[in-house]
Design a protein around this motif. Sequence first.
Motif, PDB file in Angstrom:
ATOM      1  N   THR A  77       0.836  -1.205   0.000  1.00 31.41           N
ATOM      2  CA  THR A  77       0.000   0.000   0.000  1.00 31.41           C
ATOM      3  C   THR A  77       0.861   1.242   0.000  1.00 31.41           C
ATOM      4  N   GLY A  78       0.487   2.180  -0.864  1.00 35.46           N
ATOM      5  CA  GLY A  78       1.190   3.450  -0.917  1.00 35.46           C
ATOM      6  C   GLY A  78       2.292   3.527  -1.948  1.00 35.46           C
TER       7      GLY A  78
ATOM      8  N   GLY B 234      -7.942   7.117  -8.905  1.00 41.71           N
ATOM      9  CA  GLY B 234      -6.748   6.446  -8.403  1.00 41.71           C
ATOM     10  C   GLY B 234      -5.855   5.904  -9.500  1.00 41.71           C
TER      11      GLY B 234
ATOM     12  N   SER C  45      -0.514   5.684  -6.024  1.00 41.46           N
ATOM     13  CA  SER C  45      -0.311   5.247  -4.638  1.00 41.46           C
ATOM     14  C   SER C  45      -1.285   4.088  -4.406  1.00 41.46           C
TER      15      SER C  45
ATOM     16  N   THR D 244      -3.632   1.105  -3.377  1.00 39.80           N
ATOM     17  CA  THR D 244      -4.449   0.781  -2.200  1.00 39.80           C
ATOM     18  C   THR D 244      -4.947  -0.655  -2.319  1.00 39.80           C
ATOM     19  N   SER D 245      -5.362  -1.219  -1.211  1.00 40.33           N
ATOM     20  CA  SER D 245      -5.813  -2.620  -1.223  1.00 40.33           C
ATOM     21  C   SER D 245      -7.038  -2.807  -2.117  1.00 40.33           C
ATOM     22  N   SER D 246      -7.834  -1.757  -2.275  1.00 44.09           N
ATOM     23  CA  SER D 246      -9.021  -1.862  -3.133  1.00 44.09           C
ATOM     24  C   SER D 246      -8.652  -1.972  -4.611  1.00 44.09           C
ATOM     25  N   GLN D 247      -7.384  -1.751  -4.935  1.00 47.65           N
ATOM     26  CA  GLN D 247      -6.925  -1.878  -6.313  1.00 47.65           C
ATOM     27  C   GLN D 247      -6.356  -3.264  -6.609  1.00 47.65           C
TER      28      GLN D 247
END
Lengths: 115, 114
Positions: free
Chosen positions: B15-16, B63, B80, B82-85
């Motif tokens: 993440t990030g 995003g 950046s 994210t877990s949703s990606q």
Amino acid sequence: DQQVKQNSPSLSVQEGRISILNCDYTNSMFDYFLWYKKYPAEGPTFLISISSIKDKNEDGRFTVFLNKSAKHLSLHIVPSQPGDSAVYFCAAMGRNGGSQGNLIFGKGTKLSVKP
Amino acid sequence: DAGITQSPRHKVTETGTPVTLRCHQTENHRYMYWYRQDPGHGLRLIHYSYGVKDTDKGEVSDGYSVSRSKTEDFLLTLESATSSQTSVYFCAISSTPPPNEKLFFGSGTQLSVL
């Protein structure tokens, strides 16, 4: 809100029998519909399509039926074969371009054909 | 098969961190697309391109950014992650503009964001 709906996540059929996969849509601007087939670890591949001016299109073992008044289409596979086991995506678009010109996909139905 | 290569095929990241996925085609097709596939959502359009330096947003573009500096390459960047990606990302190409009937898809990139 889903514009293209495949309400059956999975379907199991015996080899040699008919497979019927269903798809419903809500956007009345859609006038062209497609089915894509996807095997694991591969990208989707185009299978068959139908324009809103028709109510049936056939290609070998695959036939797509369109009922515009019900906003419903179905894919028939006859006879079903084990190699047809895959995820089937219904997709729709509007021919007047813009964002409607891009394909909108349903969630897919996983078909399993048992030998 | 249409000449579409996606790289990498698999990626695990944190993440990030920034991530770039590449789609390379040898068909000289003008139109290119990025989709993501998630359980319960089917395929959703992220961004698309109608030619070099001509891109636009799709249904789920937040995003993500894209670039198309050459006909053959279409890059998807998560600035950046994210877990949703976490998803499977598919590139698609077409020789005809929307409304286009048939897209040719690559084999996908499995991205896991931890």
